[in-house]
Write an enzyme that holds these catalytic residues in place. Structure first.
Site, PDB file in Angstrom:
ATOM      1  N   HIS A  18       0.843  -1.205   0.000  1.00 38.07           N
ATOM      2  CA  HIS A  18       0.000   0.000   0.000  1.00 38.07           C
ATOM      3  C   HIS A  18       0.880   1.257   0.000  1.00 38.07           C
ATOM      4  O   HIS A  18       0.640   2.202  -0.742  1.00 38.07           O
ATOM      5  CB  HIS A  18      -0.875   0.077   1.265  1.00 38.07           C
ATOM      6  N   LYS A  42     -17.117  -7.448   6.309  1.00 39.76           N
ATOM      7  CA  LYS A  42     -15.733  -7.915   6.349  1.00 39.76           C
ATOM      8  C   LYS A  42     -15.234  -7.798   7.788  1.00 39.76           C
ATOM      9  O   LYS A  42     -15.147  -6.694   8.329  1.00 39.76           O
ATOM     10  CB  LYS A  42     -14.903  -7.022   5.420  1.00 39.76           C
ATOM     11  N   ARG A  91      -2.037  -6.245  -8.514  1.00 41.75           N
ATOM     12  CA  ARG A  91      -0.939  -7.198  -8.329  1.00 41.75           C
ATOM     13  C   ARG A  91      -1.014  -8.314  -9.355  1.00 41.75           C
ATOM     14  O   ARG A  91      -0.025  -8.674  -9.968  1.00 41.75           O
ATOM     15  CB  ARG A  91      -1.004  -7.821  -6.916  1.00 41.75           C
ATOM     16  N   SER A 129      -2.418  -7.769   3.116  1.00 43.50           N
ATOM     17  CA  SER A 129      -2.602  -7.627   4.567  1.00 43.50           C
ATOM     18  C   SER A 129      -2.824  -8.976   5.240  1.00 43.50           C
ATOM     19  O   SER A 129      -2.451  -9.154   6.402  1.00 43.50           O
ATOM     20  CB  SER A 129      -3.807  -6.728   4.865  1.00 43.50           C
TER      21      SER A 129
HETATM   22  P1  ADP Z   1      -9.676  -3.911  -0.153  1.00 44.78           P
HETATM   23  O1  ADP Z   1     -10.338  -4.512   1.034  1.00 44.78           O
HETATM   24  O2  ADP Z   1     -10.425  -2.764  -0.765  1.00 44.78           O
HETATM   25  O3  ADP Z   1      -9.156  -4.895  -1.185  1.00 44.78           O
HETATM   26  P2  ADP Z   1      -6.950  -3.574   0.681  1.00 44.78           P
HETATM   27  O4  ADP Z   1      -6.514  -2.849   1.889  1.00 44.78           O
HETATM   28  O5  ADP Z   1      -6.754  -5.045   0.658  1.00 44.78           O
HETATM   29  O6  ADP Z   1      -8.450  -3.187   0.496  1.00 44.78           O
HETATM   30  O7  ADP Z   1      -6.294  -2.947  -0.620  1.00 44.78           O
HETATM   31  C1  ADP Z   1      -6.481  -1.622  -1.008  1.00 44.78           C
HETATM   32  C2  ADP Z   1      -5.846  -1.413  -2.369  1.00 44.78           C
HETATM   33  O8  ADP Z   1      -4.449  -1.620  -2.283  1.00 44.78           O
HETATM   34  C3  ADP Z   1      -6.346  -2.375  -3.449  1.00 44.78           C
HETATM   35  O9  ADP Z   1      -6.447  -1.671  -4.671  1.00 44.78           O
HETATM   36  C4  ADP Z   1      -5.254  -3.393  -3.538  1.00 44.78           C
HETATM   37  O10 ADP Z   1      -5.194  -3.975  -4.836  1.00 44.78           O
HETATM   38  C5  ADP Z   1      -4.040  -2.528  -3.276  1.00 44.78           C
HETATM   39  N1  ADP Z   1      -2.914  -3.324  -2.765  1.00 44.78           N
HETATM   40  C6  ADP Z   1      -2.896  -4.120  -1.687  1.00 44.78           C
HETATM   41  N2  ADP Z   1      -1.690  -4.710  -1.542  1.00 44.78           N
HETATM   42  C7  ADP Z   1      -0.933  -4.270  -2.577  1.00 44.78           C
HETATM   43  C8  ADP Z   1       0.419  -4.553  -3.024  1.00 44.78           C
HETATM   44  N3  ADP Z   1       1.202  -5.406  -2.368  1.00 44.78           N
HETATM   45  N4  ADP Z   1       0.858  -3.913  -4.132  1.00 44.78           N
HETATM   46  C9  ADP Z   1       0.051  -3.073  -4.812  1.00 44.78           C
HETATM   47  N5  ADP Z   1      -1.228  -2.779  -4.466  1.00 44.78           N
HETATM   48  C10 ADP Z   1      -1.709  -3.383  -3.363  1.00 44.78           C
END
Ligand code: ADP
Length: 156
Positions: A18, A42, A91, A129
């Site tokens: 992130h 969630k 990703r 995460s």
């Molecule tokens: P959500 O519950 O909306 O998927 P996340 O916190 O998991 O929320 O992710 C928020 C955003 O960050 C999403 O667009 C996700 O694809 C992106 N993201 C998460 N991890 C990575 C990573 N390692 N590299 C690039 N983008 C990421």
């Protein structure tokens, strides 16, 4: 008018993946609002308050970045913030399929909001995460996967 973007997500907790996307987006926008979504369906490991606190700590020295909690539709949150862009990370092809449908629906909901996608840096493609949560659940140290500013801070 400001050129503002919302980066919505769960951030349960924030990872280096992130952080990398947000840092790369800084030159493109006047303001970036990180929107921590409160999603009733969630179940999260960390409270919204804790997730927000870690995001603040990560971007302590980045004046263009702010953090807010929101409920409901992301496009409504964008309108409330005056943001016309949504930032998302990609990703894998699975991310792409998922993000494409959300992005296309958001476009129907509000023509004035554009979603922009950042390809993940190769070193963070496998990071999410839930990996950090699993490490914590099993007593491991997640420091290599969370922002440097949070070293030793993310604990169960
Ligand atoms: P959500 O519950 O909306 O998927 P996340 O916190 O998991 O929320 O992710 C928020 C955003 O960050 C999403 O667009 C996700 O694809 C992106 N993201 C998460 N991890 C990575 C990573 N390692 N590299 C690039 N983008 C990421």
């Amino acid at each position: 008018m400001d050129n503002s973007a919302v980066f919505p997500g769960s951030f349960d907790p924030i990872t280096r993946g992130h952080e990398n996307v947000i840092l790369r987006a800084i030159p493109l926008f006047d303001k970036i609002i990180i929107g921590v979504g409160e999603n009733a369906e969630k179940r999260s490991m960390f409270t919204v308050r804790q997730r927000v606190e870690w995001i603040r700590q990560t971007f302590l020295h980045q004046p263009a970045i702010s953090v807010e909690v929101y409920n409901g539709l992301t496009v409504d949150f964008c309108r409330n913030c005056g943001a016309t862009y949504i930032i998302r990370g990609l990703r894998t092809s699975a991310d792409f399929e998922f993000e494409r449908s959300i992005g296309q629906v958001n476009k129907v909901l509000d023509q004035g909001i554009e979603t922009v996608f950042f390809l993940s840096a190769p070193e963070y493609t496998a990071l999410n995460s839930s990996i950090v949560r699993d490490i914590l659940k099993h007593g491991g140290n997640p420091d290599k996967f969370v922002p440097q500013n949070l070293k030793s801070l993310i604990k169960l």
